[in-house]
Scaffold this motif. Sequence first.
Motif, PDB file in Angstrom:
ATOM      1  N   LYS A   2     -38.634  13.149 -26.368  1.00  0.00           N
ATOM      2  CA  LYS A   2     -39.543  13.112 -25.057  1.00  0.00           C
ATOM      3  C   LYS A   2     -40.584  12.721 -25.139  1.00  0.00           C
ATOM      4  O   LYS A   2     -41.169  12.038 -24.585  1.00  0.00           O
ATOM      5  N   LYS A   3     -41.537  13.071 -26.323  1.00  0.00           N
ATOM      6  CA  LYS A   3     -43.119  12.723 -26.406  1.00  0.00           C
ATOM      7  C   LYS A   3     -43.072  11.114 -26.670  1.00  0.00           C
ATOM      8  O   LYS A   3     -43.771  10.497 -25.593  1.00  0.00           O
ATOM      9  N   ILE A   4     -42.177  10.679 -27.397  1.00  0.00           N
ATOM     10  CA  ILE A   4     -41.886   8.742 -26.951  1.00  0.00           C
ATOM     11  C   ILE A   4     -42.076   8.709 -25.365  1.00  0.00           C
ATOM     12  O   ILE A   4     -42.558   7.743 -25.606  1.00  0.00           O
ATOM     13  N   TYR A   5     -40.949   9.113 -24.682  1.00  0.00           N
ATOM     14  CA  TYR A   5     -40.296   8.695 -23.485  1.00  0.00           C
ATOM     15  C   TYR A   5     -42.533   8.739 -22.739  1.00  0.00           C
ATOM     16  O   TYR A   5     -42.438   8.044 -22.013  1.00  0.00           O
ATOM     17  N   LYS A   6     -42.418   9.775 -22.653  1.00  0.00           N
ATOM     18  CA  LYS A   6     -43.015  10.410 -21.897  1.00  0.00           C
ATOM     19  C   LYS A   6     -44.639   9.631 -22.312  1.00  0.00           C
ATOM     20  O   LYS A   6     -45.513   9.201 -21.025  1.00  0.00           O
ATOM     21  N   TYR A   7     -45.269   9.144 -23.657  1.00  0.00           N
ATOM     22  CA  TYR A   7     -46.454   8.562 -24.296  1.00  0.00           C
ATOM     23  C   TYR A   7     -46.156   7.247 -23.835  1.00  0.00           C
ATOM     24  O   TYR A   7     -46.893   6.543 -23.424  1.00  0.00           O
ATOM     25  N   GLY A  93     -33.675   5.137 -35.497  1.00  0.00           N
ATOM     26  CA  GLY A  93     -32.604   5.183 -34.725  1.00  0.00           C
ATOM     27  C   GLY A  93     -32.789   5.139 -33.027  1.00  0.00           C
ATOM     28  O   GLY A  93     -31.724   5.067 -32.555  1.00  0.00           O
ATOM     29  N   MET A  94     -34.122   4.986 -32.826  1.00  0.00           N
ATOM     30  CA  MET A  94     -34.102   4.526 -31.299  1.00  0.00           C
ATOM     31  C   MET A  94     -33.675   3.621 -30.656  1.00  0.00           C
ATOM     32  O   MET A  94     -33.688   2.558 -30.999  1.00  0.00           O
ATOM     33  N   ASP A  95     -32.822   4.281 -29.719  1.00  0.00           N
ATOM     34  CA  ASP A  95     -32.455   2.582 -29.119  1.00  0.00           C
ATOM     35  C   ASP A  95     -33.599   2.652 -28.071  1.00  0.00           C
ATOM     36  O   ASP A  95     -33.611   2.955 -26.998  1.00  0.00           O
ATOM     37  N   ILE A  96     -33.604   0.995 -27.817  1.00  0.00           N
ATOM     38  CA  ILE A  96     -35.744   0.949 -27.338  1.00  0.00           C
ATOM     39  C   ILE A  96     -34.572   0.332 -25.993  1.00  0.00           C
ATOM     40  O   ILE A  96     -35.610   0.702 -25.193  1.00  0.00           O
ATOM     41  N   ASN A  97     -33.312   0.180 -25.726  1.00  0.00           N
ATOM     42  CA  ASN A  97     -32.995   0.062 -24.624  1.00  0.00           C
ATOM     43  C   ASN A  97     -33.248   1.258 -23.296  1.00  0.00           C
ATOM     44  O   ASN A  97     -33.667   1.627 -22.525  1.00  0.00           O
ATOM     45  N   ASN A  98     -33.172   2.721 -23.971  1.00  0.00           N
ATOM     46  CA  ASN A  98     -33.811   3.566 -23.257  1.00  0.00           C
ATOM     47  C   ASN A  98     -34.743   3.254 -22.936  1.00  0.00           C
ATOM     48  O   ASN A  98     -35.468   4.155 -21.790  1.00  0.00           O
ATOM     49  N   LEU A  99     -36.204   3.140 -23.570  1.00  0.00           N
ATOM     50  CA  LEU A  99     -37.745   2.840 -23.138  1.00  0.00           C
ATOM     51  C   LEU A  99     -37.666   1.835 -21.921  1.00  0.00           C
ATOM     52  O   LEU A  99     -38.024   1.960 -20.955  1.00  0.00           O
ATOM     53  N   PHE A 100     -36.943   0.822 -21.985  1.00  0.00           N
ATOM     54  CA  PHE A 100     -36.568  -0.261 -20.992  1.00  0.00           C
ATOM     55  C   PHE A 100     -36.094   0.926 -19.664  1.00  0.00           C
ATOM     56  O   PHE A 100     -36.513   0.683 -18.454  1.00  0.00           O
ATOM     57  N   ILE A 101     -34.848   1.896 -19.599  1.00  0.00           N
ATOM     58  CA  ILE A 101     -34.974   2.455 -18.982  1.00  0.00           C
ATOM     59  C   ILE A 101     -35.869   3.559 -18.458  1.00  0.00           C
ATOM     60  O   ILE A 101     -36.066   3.625 -17.052  1.00  0.00           O
ATOM     61  N   ILE A 102     -36.610   3.918 -19.337  1.00  0.00           N
ATOM     62  CA  ILE A 102     -37.585   4.709 -18.298  1.00  0.00           C
ATOM     63  C   ILE A 102     -38.443   3.759 -17.976  1.00  0.00           C
ATOM     64  O   ILE A 102     -38.947   4.338 -16.058  1.00  0.00           O
ATOM     65  N   ILE A 103     -39.228   2.755 -17.917  1.00  0.00           N
ATOM     66  CA  ILE A 103     -38.763   1.691 -17.018  1.00  0.00           C
ATOM     67  C   ILE A 103     -39.324   1.146 -15.868  1.00  0.00           C
ATOM     68  O   ILE A 103     -39.876   1.577 -14.962  1.00  0.00           O
ATOM     69  N   LEU A 104     -37.810   0.725 -15.695  1.00  0.00           N
ATOM     70  CA  LEU A 104     -37.322   0.801 -14.319  1.00  0.00           C
ATOM     71  C   LEU A 104     -36.874   1.906 -13.916  1.00  0.00           C
ATOM     72  O   LEU A 104     -37.013   1.598 -12.444  1.00  0.00           O
ATOM     73  N   ILE A 105     -36.489   3.141 -13.981  1.00  0.00           N
ATOM     74  CA  ILE A 105     -36.817   4.247 -13.378  1.00  0.00           C
ATOM     75  C   ILE A 105     -38.692   3.989 -12.309  1.00  0.00           C
ATOM     76  O   ILE A 105     -38.297   4.739 -11.071  1.00  0.00           O
ATOM     77  N   ALA A 106     -39.354   4.063 -13.582  1.00  0.00           N
ATOM     78  CA  ALA A 106     -40.556   4.302 -13.373  1.00  0.00           C
ATOM     79  C   ALA A 106     -40.952   3.032 -12.064  1.00  0.00           C
ATOM     80  O   ALA A 106     -41.363   2.833 -11.152  1.00  0.00           O
TER      81      ALA A 106
END
Length: 359
Positions: A2-7, A93-106
């Motif tokens: 969650k800290k990574i997503y928030k960052y 083990g993080m899926d980079i796609n999850n970071l993409f999803i965060i940005i796309l939701i934003a």
Amino acid sequence: MKKIYKYVLSNFLRYLLFSLLILIFIYIIINLFDNLGRYLSRNIPFKDILIYYLYLIPSYTVLLIPVAAIIGVFFIFGYMTKYRELIALKAQGMDINNLFIIILIAGLFISIFTFVFQETVMVWAQAKMTKHKMTKIDKRPSPVGAKRYNFFYYGENNWIYYIKGFNPKDSTLNNVMLYKVDENRRIIKRIDAKGAKFIGYWQFNNATVREFDTLDNEQIYHYTILDMHELKEKPVDFSRTPKPVEEMNFIELSQFVKKRLRAGEDVAKENVELNYRFSFPFITLILLLLCLPISIVLRRGGIAIGLGISIVLAFVYWGFIQSCRAYGYTGIMNPVLSAWLPNIIFIIAGIISILSIRR
């Protein structure tokens, strides 16, 4: 995690806001220097110039949010790629796609914000800017309260006015023609009058009324005085200069299109603009979809290259949008297609980009 997503999210929004402010500042400076000679020659006070550019900021904001968003993406992921932060996250083990999803939701929320801002603050500021420019910058008198000549007005209950002269001081019309059309845009009634006066309702003098049935048979009546209680329009309605399309929100624009359609008018341009009001805010989301995969494959000089890509993509997208709008205005292209075709093509390009780049 969650800290990574928030960052990632906080830094993306920070870079977006910073880029947006810089872009707006650049646009204002360019406009200011382009018009500085005119301001000086007319001795425009600094306060009036400042107010003019404050009213311009909402329009620039809506226009530049997509560019600022993709610059923000290239900054955040450019730094993460440069300092190998993405490699470290993958190793954990993080899926980079999850970071993409965060940005796309934003991006989706930014698109919704853009639409709301565009239909409230921007159209309000556009109207204020137009009036301020006319009276303070161009030093022309305000048309409010002035006589009007030779104009159409689309009224309630399918009434269409053509007025050769209107005097707001005594609420009179000179040489007026009224048409009433049915749902098939066929004229069913026409009134020609030498003049009219508002006395709580419209009273016409020297009026000729023509009524048409379904077989186009005509019946003619002549009146020295004709009281028209059914007309809903008041003198204040004729006093207002019709709003330009840019100053209407989508509800007003939709009603305007319906009125003109009932009158049998060509509404190709207005229809394109109405659909464009809904398609434009999604440019931010679509450009993010296209640029996210590219932002993580740039290595050496990634941020600088990303800025270049941002500018090129913005110009290509904007040029394509303007071309489609022009085709829509002339009726060559369907209004809905002319507003949405650039989005559709860039969505397809974004999906291909997502699927083809290894992460």
